[in-house]
Design a protein around this motif. Structure first.
Motif, PDB file in Angstrom:
ATOM      1  N   VAL A  70      -3.630   4.810 -20.968  1.00 26.66           N
ATOM      2  CA  VAL A  70      -2.394   5.165 -20.277  1.00 26.66           C
ATOM      3  C   VAL A  70      -2.599   5.124 -18.766  1.00 26.66           C
ATOM      4  O   VAL A  70      -1.768   4.590 -18.018  1.00 26.66           O
ATOM      5  N   GLY A  71      -3.725   5.674 -18.306  1.00 26.81           N
ATOM      6  CA  GLY A  71      -4.014   5.681 -16.872  1.00 26.81           C
ATOM      7  C   GLY A  71      -4.092   4.287 -16.282  1.00 26.81           C
ATOM      8  O   GLY A  71      -3.608   4.046 -15.168  1.00 26.81           O
ATOM      9  N   LEU A  72      -4.673   3.351 -17.016  1.00 34.40           N
ATOM     10  CA  LEU A  72      -4.815   1.984 -16.521  1.00 34.40           C
ATOM     11  C   LEU A  72      -3.456   1.323 -16.337  1.00 34.40           C
ATOM     12  O   LEU A  72      -3.171   0.745 -15.282  1.00 34.40           O
ATOM     13  N   ARG A  73      -2.592   1.414 -17.338  1.00 35.63           N
ATOM     14  CA  ARG A  73      -1.309   0.716 -17.202  1.00 35.63           C
ATOM     15  C   ARG A  73      -0.412   1.369 -16.152  1.00 35.63           C
ATOM     16  O   ARG A  73       0.328   0.679 -15.446  1.00 35.63           O
ATOM     17  N   LEU A  74      -0.492   2.691 -16.002  1.00 37.38           N
ATOM     18  CA  LEU A  74       0.295   3.337 -14.963  1.00 37.38           C
ATOM     19  C   LEU A  74      -0.287   3.077 -13.578  1.00 37.38           C
ATOM     20  O   LEU A  74       0.454   2.970 -12.598  1.00 37.38           O
ATOM     21  N   SER A  75      -1.602   2.931 -13.489  1.00 36.96           N
ATOM     22  CA  SER A  75      -2.226   2.546 -12.208  1.00 36.96           C
ATOM     23  C   SER A  75      -1.752   1.170 -11.779  1.00 36.96           C
ATOM     24  O   SER A  75      -1.518   0.922 -10.591  1.00 36.96           O
ATOM     25  N   ARG A  76      -1.598   0.256 -12.743  1.00 32.55           N
ATOM     26  CA  ARG A  76      -1.087  -1.077 -12.417  1.00 32.55           C
ATOM     27  C   ARG A  76       0.341  -0.990 -11.885  1.00 32.55           C
ATOM     28  O   ARG A  76       0.703  -1.628 -10.886  1.00 32.55           O
ATOM     29  N   ALA A  77       1.172  -0.190 -12.567  1.00 35.57           N
ATOM     30  CA  ALA A  77       2.579  -0.059 -12.147  1.00 35.57           C
ATOM     31  C   ALA A  77       2.677   0.557 -10.754  1.00 35.57           C
ATOM     32  O   ALA A  77       3.466   0.108  -9.915  1.00 35.57           O
ATOM     33  N   ILE A  78       1.878   1.573 -10.499  1.00 35.57           N
ATOM     34  CA  ILE A  78       1.886   2.228  -9.187  1.00 35.57           C
ATOM     35  C   ILE A  78       1.439   1.268  -8.100  1.00 35.57           C
ATOM     36  O   ILE A  78       2.023   1.221  -7.006  1.00 35.57           O
ATOM     37  N   ALA A  79       0.405   0.485  -8.371  1.00 33.80           N
ATOM     38  CA  ALA A  79      -0.093  -0.474  -7.378  1.00 33.80           C
ATOM     39  C   ALA A  79       0.996  -1.468  -6.997  1.00 33.80           C
ATOM     40  O   ALA A  79       1.156  -1.820  -5.819  1.00 33.80           O
ATOM     41  N   ARG A  80       1.772  -1.919  -7.958  1.00 28.86           N
ATOM     42  CA  ARG A  80       2.850  -2.869  -7.673  1.00 28.86           C
ATOM     43  C   ARG A  80       3.933  -2.220  -6.811  1.00 28.86           C
ATOM     44  O   ARG A  80       4.426  -2.826  -5.842  1.00 28.86           O
ATOM     45  N   ILE A  81       4.307  -1.003  -7.162  1.00 22.00           N
ATOM     46  CA  ILE A  81       5.372  -0.319  -6.422  1.00 22.00           C
ATOM     47  C   ILE A  81       4.928   0.013  -5.006  1.00 22.00           C
ATOM     48  O   ILE A  81       5.674  -0.198  -4.039  1.00 22.00           O
ATOM     49  N   GLN A  82       3.715   0.497  -4.855  1.00 24.21           N
ATOM     50  CA  GLN A  82       3.239   0.826  -3.515  1.00 24.21           C
ATOM     51  C   GLN A  82       3.076  -0.427  -2.656  1.00 24.21           C
ATOM     52  O   GLN A  82       3.290  -0.394  -1.440  1.00 24.21           O
ATOM     53  N   ASN A  83       2.755  -1.548  -3.277  1.00 24.93           N
ATOM     54  CA  ASN A  83       2.681  -2.805  -2.528  1.00 24.93           C
ATOM     55  C   ASN A  83       4.067  -3.233  -2.065  1.00 24.93           C
ATOM     56  O   ASN A  83       4.240  -3.696  -0.926  1.00 24.93           O
ATOM     57  N   LEU A  84       5.083  -3.081  -2.915  1.00 27.30           N
ATOM     58  CA  LEU A  84       6.459  -3.398  -2.507  1.00 27.30           C
ATOM     59  C   LEU A  84       6.902  -2.488  -1.360  1.00 27.30           C
ATOM     60  O   LEU A  84       7.597  -2.933  -0.433  1.00 27.30           O
ATOM     61  N   HIS A  85       6.507  -1.230  -1.410  1.00 24.39           N
ATOM     62  CA  HIS A  85       6.824  -0.322  -0.309  1.00 24.39           C
ATOM     63  C   HIS A  85       6.136  -0.759   0.986  1.00 24.39           C
ATOM     64  O   HIS A  85       6.724  -0.673   2.069  1.00 24.39           O
ATOM     65  N   LYS A  86       4.921  -1.226   0.869  1.00 19.06           N
ATOM     66  CA  LYS A  86       4.206  -1.695   2.067  1.00 19.06           C
ATOM     67  C   LYS A  86       4.923  -2.895   2.687  1.00 19.06           C
ATOM     68  O   LYS A  86       5.055  -2.994   3.909  1.00 19.06           O
ATOM     69  N   ILE A  87       5.394  -3.799   1.839  1.00 14.53           N
ATOM     70  CA  ILE A  87       6.121  -4.969   2.334  1.00 14.53           C
ATOM     71  C   ILE A  87       7.382  -4.520   3.071  1.00 14.53           C
ATOM     72  O   ILE A  87       7.691  -5.025   4.163  1.00 14.53           O
ATOM     73  N   SER A  88       8.116  -3.572   2.500  1.00 14.12           N
ATOM     74  CA  SER A  88       9.318  -3.059   3.156  1.00 14.12           C
ATOM     75  C   SER A  88       8.973  -2.367   4.464  1.00 14.12           C
ATOM     76  O   SER A  88       9.668  -2.540   5.474  1.00 14.12           O
ATOM     77  N   GLN A  89       7.916  -1.576   4.450  1.00 13.92           N
ATOM     78  CA  GLN A  89       7.498  -0.875   5.663  1.00 13.92           C
ATOM     79  C   GLN A  89       7.130  -1.871   6.760  1.00 13.92           C
ATOM     80  O   GLN A  89       7.515  -1.707   7.921  1.00 13.92           O
ATOM     81  N   ASP A  90       6.383  -2.903   6.397  1.00 14.16           N
ATOM     82  CA  ASP A  90       5.983  -3.919   7.379  1.00 14.16           C
ATOM     83  C   ASP A  90       7.200  -4.644   7.954  1.00 14.16           C
ATOM     84  O   ASP A  90       7.188  -5.075   9.109  1.00 14.16           O
ATOM     85  N   ASN A  91       8.244  -4.763   7.133  1.00 15.19           N
ATOM     86  CA  ASN A  91       9.468  -5.428   7.584  1.00 15.19           C
ATOM     87  C   ASN A  91      10.478  -4.450   8.195  1.00 15.19           C
ATOM     88  O   ASN A  91      11.625  -4.833   8.468  1.00 15.19           O
ATOM     89  N   LYS A  92      10.038  -3.199   8.375  1.00 11.74           N
ATOM     90  CA  LYS A  92      10.880  -2.148   8.981  1.00 11.74           C
ATOM     91  C   LYS A  92      12.194  -1.949   8.226  1.00 11.74           C
ATOM     92  O   LYS A  92      13.274  -1.841   8.815  1.00 11.74           O
ATOM     93  N   LYS A  93      12.066  -1.913   6.890  1.00 14.20           N
ATOM     94  CA  LYS A  93      13.220  -1.684   6.033  1.00 14.20           C
ATOM     95  C   LYS A  93      12.972  -0.471   5.146  1.00 14.20           C
ATOM     96  O   LYS A  93      11.830  -0.161   4.803  1.00 14.20           O
TER      97      LYS A  93
END
Length: 272
Positions: free
Chosen positions: A141-164
């Motif tokens: 369970v931890g592995l699959r949720l770690s994957r999901a979190i990594a994807r979401i936090q990466n999308l947040h980083k992209i938005s942050q870098d684009n000042k959105k």
């Protein structure tokens, strides 16, 4: 500009009402659950504006009917144009804990079953540590949720870098959302290297080319109860301290965000 991950547990089902463990069983919401989530949608989007639809970039959801039905009800007050701007991603990594032999049982029935099988002679059963017979263990369970979190936090980083601004909503279940919240900040969990093939494989749990897959070198899992509560229909908010993607945090105020003039004005501590 703080990015947020808004977690939403699906509305009431017959089994969530009775307390039966519901993993792969595909139940619809009760009539109460339907009205419950319609009220939630009106509250967060219309009556109190806790969430600005213009800031919702993605919705990630478990594939189970009860989660997908909840999305439709929560979004009812949005216009067709507002809905069209939100990408909905069905992600198998967000399915509920697979309970195996415990599917459909109540907690006391699980305890009795395990006792009849000679288990838990020294310490009581703890799903966060012991997992489920013929179901998932906590590392899976931890592995699959770690994957999901990594994807979401990466999308947040992209938005942050684009000042959105980016509010990403996650619709799923009681156990996995509490687990998800506990892994978010990395403070309550154990780190594990991805050594074995099952830990390194890309399971292709979703289909959306706009969401980059993040290959993990390590993942995190729980070995004890995080003592988080999230009732059916409940909402939680995960975010970042100091507007920094490197500092994921639990937003204790949830969707009740104070006006800017009341927010903390503490400056970020310089990093060495």
């Amino acid at each position: 500009m703080t990015q947020r991950c808004i977690i939403v547990r699906h509305g009431q089902t017959e089994w969530s009402k009775s307390g039966q463990y519901t993993g792969l069983t595909d139940l619809a919401l009760t009539d109460f659950g339907v009205k419950q989530m319609q009220r939630t949608g009106r509250s967060i989007f219309r009556d109190n504006s806790f969430v600005d639809p213009a800031n919702v970039t993605y919705i990630f959801t478990s594939p189970r009917l009860r989660a997908r039905q909840t999305i439709d009800l929560v979004l009812e007050t949005l216009t067709a144009e507002q809905k069209a701007n939100i990408r909905i991603v069905v992600d198998e990594d967000l399915r509920e804990w697979e309970y195996g032999d415990y599917e459909g049982l109540l907690t006391h029935e699980i305890v009795s079953l395990r006792k009849s099988r000679g288990l838990d002679k020294t310490v009581p059963w703890n799903i966060w540590r012991d997992g489920c017979e013929n179901g998932e263990n906590t590392k899976q369970v931890g592995l699959r949720l770690s994957r999901a979190i990594a994807r979401i936090q990466n999308l947040h980083k992209i938005s942050q870098d684009n000042k959105k601004c980016s509010d990403i909503m996650v619709f799923a279940h009681g156990h996995v959302l509490r687990y998800f919240a506990a892994l978010w900040s990395k403070k309550l969990s154990v780190e594990q290297k991805c050594n074995d093939e099952w830990e390194r494989i890309n399971p292709n749990s979703y289909k959306d080319e706009s969401v980059p897959y993040i290959q993990l070198d390590t993942y995190r899992y729980l070995d004890d109860n995080p003592f988080f509560l999230l009732d059916a229909g409940g909402i939680g908010v995960l975010s970042y301290a100091h507007n920094s993607i490197d500092e994921p945090a639990l937003a204790l105020a949830g969707a009740f965000v104070p006006p800017p003039e009341e927010q903390s004005q503490h400056e970020e501590v310089p990093k060495n």
